[in-house]
Design an enzyme around this catalytic site. Structure first.
Site, PDB file in Angstrom:
ATOM      1  CB  ILE A  73      -9.646   1.294   6.263  1.00  0.00           C
ATOM      2  CG1 ILE A  73     -10.412   0.487   5.209  1.00  0.00           C
ATOM      3  CG2 ILE A  73      -9.992   0.798   7.652  1.00  0.00           C
ATOM      4  CD1 ILE A  73     -10.024  -0.978   5.197  1.00  0.00           C
ATOM      5  CG  ASP A  74      -7.912   1.180   2.143  1.00  0.00           C
ATOM      6  OD1 ASP A  74      -7.214   0.864   3.108  1.00  0.00           O
ATOM      7  OD2 ASP A  74      -8.240   0.378   1.260  1.00  0.00           O
TER       8      ASP A  74
ATOM      9  CG  ASP B 225      -1.724  -1.235   1.399  1.00  0.00           C
ATOM     10  OD1 ASP B 225      -2.193  -1.786   0.388  1.00  0.00           O
ATOM     11  OD2 ASP B 225      -1.881  -1.682   2.550  1.00  0.00           O
TER      12      ASP B 225
ATOM     13  CD  GLU C  48      -9.675  -3.689  -0.453  1.00  0.00           C
ATOM     14  OE1 GLU C  48     -10.426  -3.794   0.523  1.00  0.00           O
ATOM     15  OE2 GLU C  48      -8.777  -4.512  -0.704  1.00  0.00           O
TER      16      GLU C  48
ATOM     17  CB  SER D 265     -12.214  -1.479   2.702  1.00  0.00           C
ATOM     18  OG  SER D 265     -12.191  -2.884   2.769  1.00  0.00           O
TER      19      SER D 265
ATOM     20  N   GLY E 289     -11.746  -8.055   8.985  1.00  0.00           N
ATOM     21  CA  GLY E 289     -13.099  -8.575   9.090  1.00  0.00           C
ATOM     22  C   GLY E 289     -14.070  -7.710   9.861  1.00  0.00           C
TER      23      GLY E 289
ATOM     24  CG  ASP F  94      -3.238  10.122   1.020  1.00  0.00           C
ATOM     25  OD1 ASP F  94      -3.224   9.749  -0.162  1.00  0.00           O
ATOM     26  OD2 ASP F  94      -3.339  11.327   1.347  1.00  0.00           O
TER      27      ASP F  94
ATOM     28  CG  ASN G 192     -13.931  -0.759   6.978  1.00  0.00           C
ATOM     29  OD1 ASN G 192     -13.836  -0.365   8.135  1.00  0.00           O
ATOM     30  ND2 ASN G 192     -13.160  -1.723   6.495  1.00  0.00           N
TER      31      ASN G 192
END
Length: 322
Positions: A155-156, A42, A209, A172, A118, A100, A153
């Protein structure tokens, strides 16, 4: 872009004449040959004021790599010496995902996610640094969170400025890619900010995602990773893209199919030894756009490694890799 939940219940260059979606018979280009510390997951890459390139990634306490030329990379430790205490609210090891990196208002800003595989009990945090180098970061806590009662979610993260406003895409699986507006002063989500929906898949587990959002010409381009991450040589990650004239969408592919209906032009997929290409980010340096991502090296037991390709634009305004 992260080591993500596998299901929601358990996420310039020479022009070409055809958009990426139409180039089904063309081989994908190999990444730029690199030396030194190649292992990464990532990646987010930026050229610092010092002239060095830094790549931050999932792994460690946000792992760091440094380079002078994008070709040779040295291990530079971690962004943080130890995890901030609040990370342990979201996983037992204080393990951050999918950073990021950006520069704004005289500071470098590092966004990242903390979660567990999960679950969408997740949070995005932010830190700032005067230099962008590992070991210089001051953490500022939570930017945006999600809970198991939410349909997204947190994240990312990926940050973009547009029309004088600051935005964060994230997401995601669950219902895919989302976006919220940030307060440019704090770098955190505005109170009561609308959660916009940018991309998803038609069927569970909605395997899209790791967004990265950039502007080129009159369009905003949403890059995202589709299918399965984090399974070594069995990974099926691939990078797709859509675009919109408005930052909040709707985003469509070159056929006009909305990304909210599973659309997306295929930009880069696994080929040869380069398996499961994804976890991407886009950066610009010295007048050239680049795509950074990880792949799983089939010639090295599926070890995740750094992929870098030049990013060009067709005469119809669609991205392609070289």
């Amino acid at each position: 872009m992260a080591l993500l939940p596998a299901t929601a219940s358990a996420g310039s260059a020479a022009p070409a004449t055809l958009p990426a979606a139409a180039r089904t018979d063309a081989p994908y280009p190999d990444p730029l040959p690199i030396t030194g510390q190649q292992i990464i997951h990532d990646p987010t890459v930026l050229r610092l004021k010092s002239g060095q390139y830094v790549a931050y990634s999932t792994g460690g306490v946000i792992g760091a790599r440094l380079s002078r030329d994008l070709r040779h990379w040295d291990d530079a430790g971690n962004a943080f010496g130890e995890p901030p205490s609040w990370w342990y609210e979201y996983n037992g090891t204080g393990d951050p995902w999918a950073p990021d990196l950006s520069y704004r208002a005289g500071r470098y800003w590092l966004y990242y996610a903390v979660s567990s595989w999960g679950t969408n009990h997740s949070a995005i945090g932010v830190a700032t640094s005067p230099s962008g180098l590992p070991g210089t970061w001051t953490d500022h806590g939570k930017v945006f969170t999600s809970e198991t009662t939410d349909s997204w979610n947190a994240i990312d993260p990926s940050i973009i400025q547009a029309d004088g406003r600051l935005w964060m895409t994230f997401g995601s699986y669950w219902t895919g890619i989302r976006m919220v507006e940030l307060d440019p002063r704090t770098g955190k989500a505005r109170a009561g900010a609308t959660v916009h929906h940018l991309a998803t898949r038609p069927d569970a587990p909605y395997a899209v995602e790791g967004p990265s959002l950039v502007k080129h010409g009159r369009y905003y381009y949403l890059f995202a990773s589709y299918d399965a991450c984090c399974a070594g040589v069995n990974s099926t990650y691939k990078i797709r893209v859509g675009r919109s004239t408005a930052i909040t969408g709707p985003y469509t592919d070159s056929t006009g199919k909305p990304l909210l209906d599973g659309g997306g032009d295929l930009l880069l997929a696994g080929h040869g030894r380069y398996v499961g290409t994804g976890g991407e980010s886009v950066f610009r340096t010295r007048g050239q756009d680049w795509l950074a991502y990880h792949y799983y090296d089939a010639d090295d037991s599926g070890t995740p490694k750094l992929g870098l390709n030049r990013l060009g634009w067709t005469k119809n305004g669609w991205p392609e890799v070289f």
